[in-house]
Scaffold this active site. Structure first.
Site, mmCIF file in Angstrom:
data_model
loop_
_atom_site.group_PDB
_atom_site.id
_atom_site.type_symbol
_atom_site.label_atom_id
_atom_site.label_comp_id
_atom_site.label_asym_id
_atom_site.label_seq_id
_atom_site.Cartn_x
_atom_site.Cartn_y
_atom_site.Cartn_z
ATOM 1 C CG ASP A 1 8.436 -1.785 -1.764
ATOM 2 O OD1 ASP A 1 7.963 -2.130 -0.664
ATOM 3 O OD2 ASP A 1 8.791 -0.602 -2.013
ATOM 4 C CG ASP B 1 4.045 3.362 -8.894
ATOM 5 O OD1 ASP B 1 3.278 3.298 -7.912
ATOM 6 O OD2 ASP B 1 4.279 4.421 -9.518
ATOM 7 C CB VAL B 2 0.277 -0.377 -6.049
ATOM 8 C CG1 VAL B 2 0.995 -1.635 -5.583
ATOM 9 C CG2 VAL B 2 0.322 0.729 -5.014
ATOM 10 C CG ASN C 1 1.753 -3.767 3.602
ATOM 11 O OD1 ASN C 1 1.381 -3.486 4.740
ATOM 12 N ND2 ASN C 1 2.938 -3.369 3.130
ATOM 13 C CE1 TYR D 1 -2.807 5.679 5.968
ATOM 14 C CE2 TYR D 1 -3.899 5.769 8.103
ATOM 15 C CZ TYR D 1 -3.109 5.104 7.188
ATOM 16 O OH TYR D 1 -2.618 3.855 7.488
ATOM 17 C CE LYS E 1 -4.338 2.408 4.869
ATOM 18 N NZ LYS E 1 -3.789 1.286 4.109
ATOM 19 C CB THR F 1 6.521 1.011 10.383
ATOM 20 O OG1 THR F 1 5.519 2.008 10.222
ATOM 21 C CG2 THR F 1 5.884 -0.318 10.713
HETATM 22 N N1 LIG Z 1 2.538 2.047 10.616
HETATM 23 C C1 LIG Z 1 1.315 2.170 11.100
HETATM 24 O O1 LIG Z 1 1.099 2.645 12.230
HETATM 25 C C2 LIG Z 1 0.132 1.692 10.323
HETATM 26 C C3 LIG Z 1 -1.096 1.601 10.976
HETATM 27 C C4 LIG Z 1 -2.209 1.142 10.283
HETATM 28 C C5 LIG Z 1 -2.080 0.805 8.945
HETATM 29 N N2 LIG Z 1 -0.872 0.940 8.311
HETATM 30 C C6 LIG Z 1 -0.799 0.555 6.910
HETATM 31 O O2 LIG Z 1 0.142 -0.480 6.759
HETATM 32 C C7 LIG Z 1 0.700 -0.433 5.444
HETATM 33 C C8 LIG Z 1 2.217 -0.471 5.520
HETATM 34 O O3 LIG Z 1 2.652 0.617 6.311
HETATM 35 P P1 LIG Z 1 4.107 0.673 6.965
HETATM 36 O O4 LIG Z 1 3.924 1.409 8.230
HETATM 37 O O5 LIG Z 1 4.737 -0.651 6.976
HETATM 38 O O6 LIG Z 1 4.825 1.662 5.898
HETATM 39 P P2 LIG Z 1 6.336 1.743 5.364
HETATM 40 O O7 LIG Z 1 6.471 3.144 4.828
HETATM 41 O O8 LIG Z 1 7.301 1.254 6.380
HETATM 42 O O9 LIG Z 1 6.317 0.705 4.155
HETATM 43 C C9 LIG Z 1 5.508 0.918 3.016
HETATM 44 C C10 LIG Z 1 6.139 0.193 1.832
HETATM 45 O O10 LIG Z 1 5.273 0.415 0.713
HETATM 46 C C11 LIG Z 1 6.068 0.784 -0.403
HETATM 47 N N3 LIG Z 1 5.277 1.606 -1.304
HETATM 48 C C12 LIG Z 1 4.842 2.870 -1.120
HETATM 49 N N4 LIG Z 1 4.196 3.317 -2.199
HETATM 50 C C13 LIG Z 1 4.206 2.291 -3.099
HETATM 51 C C14 LIG Z 1 3.718 2.154 -4.411
HETATM 52 N N5 LIG Z 1 3.109 3.163 -5.054
HETATM 53 N N6 LIG Z 1 3.900 0.959 -5.029
HETATM 54 C C15 LIG Z 1 4.562 -0.051 -4.421
HETATM 55 N N7 LIG Z 1 5.067 0.043 -3.186
HETATM 56 C C16 LIG Z 1 4.897 1.210 -2.531
HETATM 57 C C17 LIG Z 1 7.245 1.532 0.178
HETATM 58 O O11 LIG Z 1 8.356 1.545 -0.723
HETATM 59 C C18 LIG Z 1 7.523 0.745 1.448
HETATM 60 O O12 LIG Z 1 8.419 -0.320 1.212
HETATM 61 C C19 LIG Z 1 0.129 0.829 4.789
HETATM 62 O O13 LIG Z 1 -0.982 0.481 3.992
HETATM 63 C C20 LIG Z 1 -0.334 1.651 5.972
HETATM 64 O O14 LIG Z 1 -1.375 2.533 5.633
HETATM 65 C C21 LIG Z 1 0.245 1.360 8.983
#
Ligand SMILES: NC(=O)c1ccc[n+]([C@@H]2O[C@H](COP(=O)([O-])OP(=O)(O)OC[C@H]3O[C@@H](n4cnc5c(N)ncnc54)[C@H](O)[C@@H]3O)[C@@H](O)[C@H]2O)c1
Length: 254
Positions: free
Chosen positions: A39, A55-56, A82, A147, A151, A182
Site C-alpha cells: 500500500d 506505489d502501484v 485491489n 472510472y 474498470k 468504504t
Molecule cells: N468502495 C466501493 O464502492 C467500490 C466499488 C467497486 C469497486 N471498488 C474498488 O475496490 C478497490 C478498493 O476500494 P476501496 O473502496 O476499498 O478504497 P479505499 O480508498 O478505502 O482503499 C484503497 C487503498 O488503496 C491504496 N492505494 C491507492 N493508490 C495506491 C497506489 N498507487 N499504490 C498502492 N496503494 C494504493 C490506498 O492507500 C488505500 O489503502 C478499488 O479498486 C475500487 O475501485 C470499490
C-alpha cells in the site's frame, strides 16, 4: 482438525491497508494464508499481515515490494489486485492528466503487480489472481466516465490474462462490487452537492436496499483465490445486491 483452507500459501493484496483490501487481507489471513499488504501507506495494514510500502503507479516500487515479500515469506501463491482510486465526471470533465493518473493506478497498477509476481506464481501449486473491478465495468453509471473506463479495462484484461495463463494452471478472475461502504465511497459522497441525498440514491439503486459490506466482497475474493475454486477462471463475480442482473419494480409506496 483439518488445516485451514489457505494454509501454507502466501497472498499479496495491493491497497490492503484500507476498505475492501483490508477486509480481503483479514479474510485470507483468517483462512490460513500469510498475507503481505502492499500500500501507498501501509501503516494501517491489518494485524498479523506483512506491511510493505508500494506505489502501484511505479514499476520500480512494485518490483522492490515483490522482492521484499519473497525475501520475507519465500513465495507468492495469490495476488489480489485491489488498489484503485475513484474519479467523478462525464467525458467532458476530467483533464488528460487526470485520465492518465487514474489509468496509471487502476489499470497499469494491475499490469505492473501481475507482471512482477508471475515468475513466483509459476512456482506455486495453486496460483490465483483476483482483480477488483466494479459494477461500473458492466453497467453505465452517471458521471463515472473515467472510472468506468478503467474498470472496463480491468474486466477485459482479466479475460485476456486468464486465457494467456490457463495452460500454466494460473487462474485469473475478478469481482465486481456494487457500492461498498468504504472511505473511497465516503469521499465521493462528500463531494456531492447534497451528500445525504446522494447516499440515499446510491443505496436505492441496489435492489437489496443497502450498501455492500467490505466483508462480503472479501468472501467473494477468498472463494476465487482458494484452491477449492480450481476450475474457475476467466469469470467475474458480481457482489452488488443484484444491481447488475436484476430488473426489480420500485418499492410500493406506504
Ligand atoms: N468502495 C466501493 O464502492 C467500490 C466499488 C467497486 C469497486 N471498488 C474498488 O475496490 C478497490 C478498493 O476500494 P476501496 O473502496 O476499498 O478504497 P479505499 O480508498 O478505502 O482503499 C484503497 C487503498 O488503496 C491504496 N492505494 C491507492 N493508490 C495506491 C497506489 N498507487 N499504490 C498502492 N496503494 C494504493 C490506498 O492507500 C488505500 O489503502 C478499488 O479498486 C475500487 O475501485 C470499490
Amino acid at each position: 482438525m483439518s488445516a485451514p483452507e489457505l494454509d501454507g500459501l502466501v497472498a499479496i493484496v495491493t491497497g490492503g491497508a484500507s476498505g475492501i483490501g483490508a477486509a480481503v487481507a483479514m479474510e485470507l489471513r483468517d483462512r490460513g494464508a500469510s498475507v503481505a499488504v502492499l500500500d501507498l501507506d501501509p501503516s494501517t495494514a491489518p494485524e498479523g499481515t506483512l506491511a510493505v510500502q508500494a506505489d502501484v503507479a511505479s514499476d520500480d516500487s512494485v518490483r522492490a515490494a515483490i522482492a521484499s515479500v519473497v525475501s520475507s515469506l519465500d513465495r507468492i501463491d495469490i495476488v489480489v489486485n485491489n488498489a484503485g482510486i475513484g474519479a467523478k465526471g462525464t467525458v467532458e470533465d476530467n483533464s488528460d492528466a487526470e485520465w492518465q493518473r487514474v489509468f496509471d493506478v487502476n489499470v497499469f497498477g494491475v499490469v505492473r503487480t501481475t507482471r512482477a509476481a508471475l515468475p513466483y506464481l509459476r512456482l506455486s501449486p495453486s496460483p490465483a489472481i483476483v482483480n477488483v473491478s466494479s459494477i461500473a465495468a458492466t453497467a453505465g453509471l452517471p458521471e463515472r466516465a473515467l472510472y468506468s473506463a478503467t474498470k472496463g479495462a480491468v474486466h477485459a484484461l482479466t479475460l485476456a490474462m486468464a486465457a494467456d495463463h490457463v495452460r500454466e494452471g494460473i487462474r485469473i478472475n475478478s469481482v465486481n462490487p456494487g457500492t461498498v461502504e468504504t472511505h473511497f465511497v465516503t469521499l465521493l459522497l462528500e463531494k456531492a452537492e447534497d451528500p445525504v441525498a446522494e447516499r440515499a440514491a446510491v443505496t436505492a439503486r441496489q435492489p437489496h436496499g443497502r450498501l455492500v459490506s467490505p466483508e462480503e466482497v472479501a468472501h467473494a475474493v477468498a472463494y476465487l483465490a482458494s484452491p477449492l475454486a480450481g476450475s474457475t477462471t476467466g469469470t467475474s463475480l458480481a457482489v452488488d445486491g443484484g444491481m447488475a442482473g436484476l430488473r426489480t419494480r420500485p418499492a410500493a409506496r406506504e
